[in-house]
Design an enzyme around this catalytic site. Structure first.
Site, PDB file in Angstrom:
ATOM      1  CG  ASP A 124      -1.880   1.145   1.248  1.00 29.99           C
ATOM      2  OD1 ASP A 124      -1.617   2.162   0.572  1.00 29.99           O
ATOM      3  OD2 ASP A 124      -2.918   1.032   1.929  1.00 29.99           O
ATOM      4  CB  SER A 156      -3.372  13.038 -15.086  1.00 34.12           C
ATOM      5  OG  SER A 156      -4.575  13.317 -15.777  1.00 34.12           O
ATOM      6  CE1 TYR A 168      -6.213  11.053 -10.848  1.00 33.63           C
ATOM      7  CE2 TYR A 168      -6.710  12.610 -12.608  1.00 33.63           C
ATOM      8  CZ  TYR A 168      -6.112  11.438 -12.177  1.00 33.63           C
ATOM      9  OH  TYR A 168      -5.423  10.654 -13.074  1.00 33.63           O
ATOM     10  CB  ALA A 215      -5.142  19.224  -5.909  1.00 27.20           C
ATOM     11  CE  LYS A 223      -2.657  11.246 -11.190  1.00 27.10           C
ATOM     12  NZ  LYS A 223      -1.685  10.132 -11.160  1.00 27.10           N
TER      13      LYS A 223
HETATM   14  N1  LIG Z   1      -7.248   5.907 -16.851  1.00 27.26           N
HETATM   15  C1  LIG Z   1      -7.149   7.201 -17.120  1.00 27.26           C
HETATM   16  O1  LIG Z   1      -8.013   7.786 -17.803  1.00 27.26           O
HETATM   17  C2  LIG Z   1      -5.943   7.968 -16.636  1.00 27.26           C
HETATM   18  C3  LIG Z   1      -5.677   9.215 -17.199  1.00 27.26           C
HETATM   19  C4  LIG Z   1      -4.588   9.934 -16.739  1.00 27.26           C
HETATM   20  C5  LIG Z   1      -3.768   9.410 -15.774  1.00 27.26           C
HETATM   21  N2  LIG Z   1      -4.044   8.181 -15.242  1.00 27.26           N
HETATM   22  C6  LIG Z   1      -3.153   7.683 -14.196  1.00 27.26           C
HETATM   23  O2  LIG Z   1      -2.649   6.420 -14.568  1.00 27.26           O
HETATM   24  C7  LIG Z   1      -2.275   5.691 -13.395  1.00 27.26           C
HETATM   25  C8  LIG Z   1      -2.792   4.275 -13.501  1.00 27.26           C
HETATM   26  O3  LIG Z   1      -4.204   4.317 -13.384  1.00 27.26           O
HETATM   27  P1  LIG Z   1      -5.202   3.374 -14.201  1.00 27.26           P
HETATM   28  O4  LIG Z   1      -5.983   4.242 -15.097  1.00 27.26           O
HETATM   29  O5  LIG Z   1      -4.482   2.202 -14.765  1.00 27.26           O
HETATM   30  O6  LIG Z   1      -6.190   2.957 -13.010  1.00 27.26           O
HETATM   31  P2  LIG Z   1      -6.560   1.547 -12.356  1.00 27.26           P
HETATM   32  O7  LIG Z   1      -6.929   0.557 -13.408  1.00 27.26           O
HETATM   33  O8  LIG Z   1      -7.557   1.862 -11.286  1.00 27.26           O
HETATM   34  O9  LIG Z   1      -5.171   1.120 -11.699  1.00 27.26           O
HETATM   35  C9  LIG Z   1      -4.701   1.769 -10.554  1.00 27.26           C
HETATM   36  C10 LIG Z   1      -3.616   0.918  -9.933  1.00 27.26           C
HETATM   37  O10 LIG Z   1      -3.149   1.567  -8.737  1.00 27.26           O
HETATM   38  C11 LIG Z   1      -3.124   0.596  -7.690  1.00 27.26           C
HETATM   39  N3  LIG Z   1      -3.346   1.276  -6.417  1.00 27.26           N
HETATM   40  C12 LIG Z   1      -4.410   2.035  -6.041  1.00 27.26           C
HETATM   41  N4  LIG Z   1      -4.278   2.447  -4.770  1.00 27.26           N
HETATM   42  C13 LIG Z   1      -3.094   1.926  -4.336  1.00 27.26           C
HETATM   43  C14 LIG Z   1      -2.403   1.970  -3.085  1.00 27.26           C
HETATM   44  N5  LIG Z   1      -2.896   2.648  -2.040  1.00 27.26           N
HETATM   45  N6  LIG Z   1      -1.214   1.331  -2.991  1.00 27.26           N
HETATM   46  C15 LIG Z   1      -0.709   0.643  -4.045  1.00 27.26           C
HETATM   47  N7  LIG Z   1      -1.311   0.571  -5.249  1.00 27.26           N
HETATM   48  C16 LIG Z   1      -2.499   1.188  -5.384  1.00 27.26           C
HETATM   49  C17 LIG Z   1      -4.256  -0.378  -8.030  1.00 27.26           C
HETATM   50  O11 LIG Z   1      -4.073  -1.661  -7.450  1.00 27.26           O
HETATM   51  P3  LIG Z   1      -4.749  -2.092  -6.028  1.00 27.26           P
HETATM   52  O12 LIG Z   1      -6.129  -1.544  -6.007  1.00 27.26           O
HETATM   53  O13 LIG Z   1      -4.664  -3.581  -6.029  1.00 27.26           O
HETATM   54  O14 LIG Z   1      -3.876  -1.482  -4.973  1.00 27.26           O
HETATM   55  C18 LIG Z   1      -4.100  -0.466  -9.547  1.00 27.26           C
HETATM   56  O15 LIG Z   1      -3.093  -1.400  -9.881  1.00 27.26           O
HETATM   57  C19 LIG Z   1      -2.837   6.486 -12.212  1.00 27.26           C
HETATM   58  O16 LIG Z   1      -1.809   7.224 -11.607  1.00 27.26           O
HETATM   59  C20 LIG Z   1      -3.846   7.421 -12.869  1.00 27.26           C
HETATM   60  O17 LIG Z   1      -4.056   8.604 -12.131  1.00 27.26           O
HETATM   61  C21 LIG Z   1      -5.100   7.442 -15.650  1.00 27.26           C
END
Ligand SMILES: NC(=O)c1ccc[n+]([C@@H]2O[C@H](COP(=O)([O-])OP(=O)(O)OC[C@H]3O[C@@H](n4cnc5c(N)ncnc54)[C@H](OP(=O)(O)O)[C@@H]3O)[C@@H](O)[C@H]2O)c1
Length: 234
Positions: free
Chosen positions: A30, A109, A122, A124, A126
């Site tokens: 975590d 992001s 969010y 904030a 990023k």
């Molecule tokens: N998808 C979009 O549209 C988008 C756009 C811009 C930026 N992003 C960024 O891309 C990154 C990846 O996000 P995603 O879109 O792939 O979302 P996602 O599918 O929800 O994946 C998020 C990952 O973060 C892990 N996580 C969450 N809380 C955690 C914690 N407290 N400790 C350790 N791991 C944790 C989750 O695993 P567990 O829950 O098992 O811990 C999961 O593997 C993020 O930083 C997000 O802000 C996403």
């Protein structure tokens, strides 16, 4: 080395990596807990002998206007994951990254570059990431450690259905028009290519790249584009 909280899903991912010929270990972590981040990096060092690349990717988001938020702890939670999680992992990995003249890939992001409605907290987190890693890049230049900041536009993933609503509970289903946004595979390809070049900043969409320049001369237009992106959900 793969780190997140869900042990079963991590192990399944490590198994997928093994099937593709890579050697991967799953370390449930975590990232909001600095001690767990230290322990995770210590395991990486024990297992692989060091750390060459840190990808700070763990993230969580929200979907609510600020004036409708019932519980402000949502903002603290997403700051703890997105910003402090990245900071704790970086702190733990830094001596090893310096030794390897390695690199940090910080997944921020487009919401780290401009404001987005329904995402104030969010945004904030990023913006905090971008400020932190832009500063670190300068500090680490003489150590040969590069920093790539990634600013994805919308990507199909679980983050949208897991987004915390005004009541602090996950939405449960995605509000996005997923057929109209980038796949996670494509986003990962772009990130790997940018990291290989030790690129400073990767913005994954054309509107994101154009918006960066347009914001300087017509910021009100960028606000309108951000508003429309949320209203139209792509
Ligand atoms: N998808 C979009 O549209 C988008 C756009 C811009 C930026 N992003 C960024 O891309 C990154 C990846 O996000 P995603 O879109 O792939 O979302 P996602 O599918 O929800 O994946 C998020 C990952 O973060 C892990 N996580 C969450 N809380 C955690 C914690 N407290 N400790 C350790 N791991 C944790 C989750 O695993 P567990 O829950 O098992 O811990 C999961 O593997 C993020 O930083 C997000 O802000 C996403």
């Amino acid at each position: 080395m793969l780190a997140a909280r869900n042990r079963e899903r991590l192990q399944a991912l490590a198994d997928d990596c093994a099937r593709l010929g890579a050697h991967a270990i799953a370390v449930p972590t975590d990232v909001t807990d600095p001690a767990q981040c230290e322990a995770m990096i210590a395991q990486a060092v024990e297992h692989f002998g060091g750390v060459d690349v840190l990808v700070a990717n763990a993230g969580a988001t929200m979907w609510s206007r600020f004036d409708e938020l019932e519980d402000l702890s949502i903002l603290e939670h997403i700051m703890a994951v997105n910003y402090f999680g990245a900071v704790y992992c970086t702190r733990a990995a830094l001596p090893w990254l310096k030794r390897a003249r390695g690199q940090i890939v910080a997944v921020a992001s487009v919401a780290g570059l401009t404001g987005v409605p329904a995402r104030s907290g969010y945004c904030a987190t990023k913006h905090a990431m971008v400020g932190f890693f832009d500063s670190l890049r300068i500090e680490l230049a003489d150590d040969g450690v590069s920093v790539t900041v990634v600013a994805p536009d919308f990507v199909v993933s679980e983050i949208h259905r897991r987004a915390l609503g005004a009541d602090g509970r996950p939405l449960g289903k995605t509000p996005m028009q997923e057929s109209r946004i980038m796949t996670a595979d494509r986003c990962a390809e772009l990130i790997v290519a940018a990291a290989a070049k030790r690129q400073r900043l990767l913005i994954t969409s054309r509107r994101g790249r154009l918006g960066r320049w347009l914001k300087l001369i017509w910021p009100g237009l960028i606000d309108r584009i951000a508003r429309r992106a949320i209203e139209q959900r792509h």
